[in-house]
Scaffold this active site. Structure first.
Site, PDB file in Angstrom:
ATOM      1  N   GLU A  40       0.840  -1.194   0.000  1.00 26.32           N
ATOM      2  CA  GLU A  40       0.000   0.000   0.000  1.00 26.32           C
ATOM      3  C   GLU A  40       0.881   1.253   0.000  1.00 26.32           C
ATOM      4  O   GLU A  40       1.973   1.273   0.551  1.00 26.32           O
ATOM      5  CB  GLU A  40      -0.874  -0.014   1.259  1.00 26.32           C
ATOM      6  CG  GLU A  40      -1.816   1.163   1.388  1.00 26.32           C
ATOM      7  CD  GLU A  40      -2.608   1.142   2.686  1.00 26.32           C
ATOM      8  OE1 GLU A  40      -3.704   1.715   2.701  1.00 26.32           O
ATOM      9  OE2 GLU A  40      -2.125   0.559   3.692  1.00 26.32           O
ATOM     10  N   LYS A 111      -9.878   1.177  -2.081  1.00 29.15           N
ATOM     11  CA  LYS A 111     -10.003   0.694  -0.705  1.00 29.15           C
ATOM     12  C   LYS A 111     -11.360   1.044  -0.102  1.00 29.15           C
ATOM     13  O   LYS A 111     -11.787   2.198  -0.112  1.00 29.15           O
ATOM     14  CB  LYS A 111      -8.877   1.296   0.135  1.00 29.15           C
ATOM     15  CG  LYS A 111      -8.774   0.772   1.558  1.00 29.15           C
ATOM     16  CD  LYS A 111      -7.575   1.418   2.248  1.00 29.15           C
ATOM     17  CE  LYS A 111      -7.398   0.916   3.669  1.00 29.15           C
ATOM     18  NZ  LYS A 111      -6.246   1.587   4.334  1.00 29.15           N
ATOM     19  N   CYS A 152      -4.953  -3.365   3.202  1.00 32.04           N
ATOM     20  CA  CYS A 152      -4.618  -3.072   4.597  1.00 32.04           C
ATOM     21  C   CYS A 152      -5.776  -3.235   5.579  1.00 32.04           C
ATOM     22  O   CYS A 152      -6.145  -4.353   5.925  1.00 32.04           O
ATOM     23  CB  CYS A 152      -4.018  -1.669   4.685  1.00 32.04           C
ATOM     24  SG  CYS A 152      -3.099  -1.357   6.226  1.00 32.04           S
TER      25      CYS A 152
END
Length: 274
Positions: A40, A111, A152
């Site tokens: 990321e 995300k 993440c």
């Protein structure tokens, strides 16, 4: 399939960060990797003002760079995430991109779950100040194998991974810049849980070490098999690690312990509806 996870310590110098990322990709490709995964925020970690400056438009130079690199090296590349400017707001998307061997974008994912936390005396972070959340679950394909994309903090939301597994995913990507404080206790446990419960390979490249003004990432980039065994785990430095994925083992695991088949979808659907 031979897979490499690349571990970075990205700072507030975009040019240097991307040069390091490209170097690691080239080294992993020379080591016969078929799929190479970056973490990321590969392009920038630093103050918020600089983060917005680092953001690019759709199809910008970083996208073009790694597209060309995938085609040149004849490998698939997961660009774990970079910031893409949002045309409808002053924020950006935290976007993960999967390039095929031909350099084309096989899949891209914004995300979903943003890291907005306040742990007094430890971490205060509001990703939503600069990032607009995505609204789609995304899967793609690598050499005939279905993959699921995430980033993440998503790893704390198991329903996302279950839906990807039920759609046929065999590999789950979790590129991260996982905080050191929480990562010490949670990172490996969460990743192994996602692998075991979904009987998928998990590929988790991470950022490692301190970055300005006062952040620090956990590192410990790893690849995990569908039984939950850690195939490789990196130490606290910049570099890459490789593991070979055995899809016959995935099939055997699902046949011998058919948890996905035994799932009571009828009960769950009734509970959700009510």
């Amino acid at each position: 399939m031979r897979v490499a996870v690349c571990q970075l310590n990205s700072q507030d110098d975009k040019k240097t960060n991307l040069a390091t990322a490209e170097r690691l990709v080239r080294e992993a490709a020379a080591d016969k990797a078929d799929l190479i995964a970056l973490p990321e925020y590969s392009e920038y970690q630093g103050p918020k003002d600089g983060a917005m400056e680092a953001a690019e438009t759709e199809g910008g130079p970083t996208t073009q760079r790694f597209s060309a690199l995938a085609k040149e090296l004849d490998v698939s590349i997961l660009l774990g995430s970079i910031r893409i400017k949002d045309t409808e707001s002053e924020r950006c998307s935290n976007r993960s991109m999967l390039f095929g061997r031909d350099g084309q974008i096989n899949a891209q994912y914004n995300k979903l779950h943003l890291y907005d936390v306040d742990l007094p005396g430890r971490i205060t972070y509001r990703e939503s100040d600069t990032v607009k959340p995505g609204n789609e679950i995304v899967t793609g394909d690598v050499d005939g194998h279905k993959v699921g994309l995430s980033v993440c903090y998503d790893v704390r939301f198991p329903e996302l991974y279950r839906l990807m597994a039920l759609s046929g995913a065999e590999i789950l990507f979790v590129p991260a810049a996982f905080a050191l404080y929480t990562g010490r206790d949670h990172w490996e446990t969460l990743l192994r849980a996602r692998a075991i419960e979904n009987q998928c390979f998990v590929i988790a490249p991470g950022q490692v070490g301190p970055y300005p003004p006062a952040g620090a990432c956990n590192g410990r980039s790893m690849i995990i098999d569908p039984w939950g065994t850690v195939l490789t785990c990196m130490r606290d430095d910049v570099g890459y690690a490789i593991a070979d994925l055995d899809f016959a083992q995935l099939t055997k695991t699902r046949e011998e312990l058919p948890a996905l088949t035994n799932r009571r979808a009828d009960i769950y659907s009734v509970a959700v509806a009510s």
